[in-house]
Design a protein around this motif. Structure first.
Motif, short mmCIF file in Angstrom:
data_model
loop_
_atom_site.label_atom_id
_atom_site.label_comp_id
_atom_site.label_asym_id
_atom_site.label_seq_id
_atom_site.Cartn_x
_atom_site.Cartn_y
_atom_site.Cartn_z
N ILE A 252 39.48 22.90 40.33
CA ILE A 252 38.54 23.86 40.88
C ILE A 252 37.44 24.19 39.87
O ILE A 252 36.25 24.17 40.18
CB ILE A 252 39.27 25.16 41.28
N LYS A 253 37.84 24.48 38.63
CA LYS A 253 36.86 24.90 37.62
C LYS A 253 35.93 23.76 37.24
O LYS A 253 34.71 23.97 37.09
CB LYS A 253 37.60 25.39 36.35
N SER A 254 36.45 22.56 37.08
CA SER A 254 35.59 21.44 36.70
C SER A 254 34.60 21.10 37.80
O SER A 254 33.43 20.80 37.54
CB SER A 254 36.44 20.21 36.35
N THR A 255 35.06 21.16 39.06
CA THR A 255 34.15 20.90 40.18
C THR A 255 33.09 21.98 40.27
O THR A 255 31.90 21.68 40.48
CB THR A 255 34.94 20.83 41.50
N ALA A 256 33.50 23.24 40.11
CA ALA A 256 32.54 24.34 40.17
C ALA A 256 31.51 24.24 39.04
O ALA A 256 30.31 24.48 39.26
CB ALA A 256 33.27 25.69 40.08
N ASN A 257 31.96 23.85 37.86
CA ASN A 257 31.03 23.71 36.73
C ASN A 257 30.01 22.61 37.00
O ASN A 257 28.81 22.77 36.72
CB ASN A 257 31.80 23.41 35.44
N ALA A 258 30.49 21.48 37.52
CA ALA A 258 29.59 20.36 37.81
C ALA A 258 28.57 20.74 38.88
O ALA A 258 27.38 20.44 38.75
CB ALA A 258 30.39 19.14 38.24
N ALA A 259 29.04 21.40 39.94
CA ALA A 259 28.13 21.78 41.02
C ALA A 259 27.15 22.86 40.56
O ALA A 259 25.97 22.85 40.96
CB ALA A 259 28.94 22.27 42.22
N ASP A 260 27.63 23.79 39.74
CA ASP A 260 26.76 24.84 39.20
C ASP A 260 25.65 24.21 38.35
O ASP A 260 24.48 24.61 38.42
CB ASP A 260 27.60 25.80 38.36
N LYS A 261 26.02 23.22 37.56
CA LYS A 261 25.02 22.54 36.73
C LYS A 261 23.99 21.82 37.60
O LYS A 261 22.79 21.83 37.30
CB LYS A 261 25.69 21.54 35.79
N MET A 262 24.45 21.18 38.67
CA MET A 262 23.53 20.50 39.58
C MET A 262 22.53 21.49 40.17
O MET A 262 21.34 21.18 40.33
CB MET A 262 24.31 19.82 40.70
N ARG A 263 22.99 22.68 40.49
CA ARG A 263 22.10 23.71 41.02
C ARG A 263 21.04 24.08 39.98
O ARG A 263 19.85 24.24 40.32
CB ARG A 263 22.90 24.94 41.43
N ASP A 264 21.46 24.25 38.73
CA ASP A 264 20.51 24.59 37.67
C ASP A 264 19.48 23.48 37.50
O ASP A 264 18.28 23.75 37.35
CB ASP A 264 21.25 24.82 36.35
N LEU A 265 19.94 22.22 37.53
CA LEU A 265 19.03 21.09 37.36
C LEU A 265 18.06 20.99 38.55
O LEU A 265 16.90 20.60 38.38
CB LEU A 265 19.81 19.79 37.21
N LYS A 266 18.56 21.35 39.72
CA LYS A 266 17.69 21.34 40.91
C LYS A 266 16.55 22.34 40.73
O LYS A 266 15.39 22.04 41.05
CB LYS A 266 18.51 21.69 42.15
N ILE A 267 16.87 23.51 40.20
CA ILE A 267 15.85 24.54 39.98
C ILE A 267 14.86 24.10 38.90
O ILE A 267 13.65 24.27 39.03
CB ILE A 267 16.52 25.87 39.59
N ILE A 268 15.40 23.50 37.83
CA ILE A 268 14.54 23.07 36.71
C ILE A 268 13.58 21.97 37.13
O ILE A 268 12.39 21.99 36.80
CB ILE A 268 15.41 22.58 35.53
N SER A 269 14.10 20.99 37.87
CA SER A 269 13.33 19.79 38.17
C SER A 269 12.52 19.87 39.46
O SER A 269 11.52 19.17 39.62
CB SER A 269 14.27 18.58 38.26
#
Length: 236
Positions: free
Chosen positions: A56-73
């Protein structure tokens, strides 16, 4: 009863309640893990309670990072995932891609000459900026047919900044191949905007709970210390 005896009984009672609450939480997590095991068992995969929590935590971390990258890029989740795979296959990584696209967006706004040299349009007919993902794919299409060398490196540096040269192997794949990777990621990754948003919220809640837990510990110790000081003083 002496003050020390009362304090000891209170601590024992508190520990008993804590143990009861922990047992209830453990049974809840165990039940969820058992349910997950039934599902995963159909494909020959087993998981423990700790493994379930880590999943759960590893998946949430990966998806959270994808969200951040989406905002950045300014790219979509699917574009980020596909480009991240392309970058990994060519010795780069998605963080470099996101940073480079952020620089590219700034240069689209200022109208860098490198886009004109490639024949890539950065603005719509009404003067607004085009989608960054589409501009990137257009640049990749041009890079796939330009000979490698100083000129290509200079153009990459002007468009993408310091990370530009590292992206050349990825851009050399061209639009069609990058679109295929993006499409494949969209079909098979299971990563969605909803998962990314939910994961961001989940990690925020965990952070706030951690702060709340620290506050509870501080309050507990703060209330306990005066009594302990009294006991210590009496013993002295």
């Amino acid at each position: 009863m002496a003050l020390a005896g009362v304090l000891e009984l209170q601590i024992i009672a508190g520990l008993a309640r804590l143990q009861s609450d922990m047992d209830k939480a453990k049974r809840t997590v165990s039940g969820a893990a058992d349910s997950m095991n039934k599902v995963l068992g159909t494909i020959g995969v087993g998981i423990s309670v700790s493994g379930f929590a880590n999943l759960i935590k590893s998946t949430a971390n990966a998806a959270d990072k994808m969200r951040d990258l989406k905002i950045i890029s300014g790219l979509t989740i699917e574009q980020i995932g596909g480009l991240g795979k392309a970058a990994a296959l060519n010795g780069s990584n998605i963080d470099q891609v996101a940073r480079a696209i952020g620089v590219m967006s700034k240069n689209m706004f200022t109208g860098a000459d490198a886009f004109k040299a490639l024949g890539v349009q950065t603005k719509q007919a009404d003067g607004t900026l085009r989608d960054a993902g589409q501009v990137l794919l257009d640049v990749a299409d041009k890079f796939s047919i330009i000979k490698d060398g100083a000129t290509k490196s200079a153009i990459a540096n002007q468009i993408f900044g310091k990370s530009g040269r590292d992206l050349i192997p990825t851009l050399n794949q061209g639009r069609a191949e990058l679109e295929q990777l993006i499409s494949g990621y969209a079909r098979h990754s299971g990563m969605t905007n909803k998962l990314a948003d939910d994961s961001d919220r989940f990690n925020d809640i965990l952070f706030l709970l951690g702060e709340r837990g620290t506050g509870v510990k501080n309050k507990f110790v703060g209330e306990l210390l005066p009594t302990l000081n009294q006991i210590g003083a009496a013993m002295l």
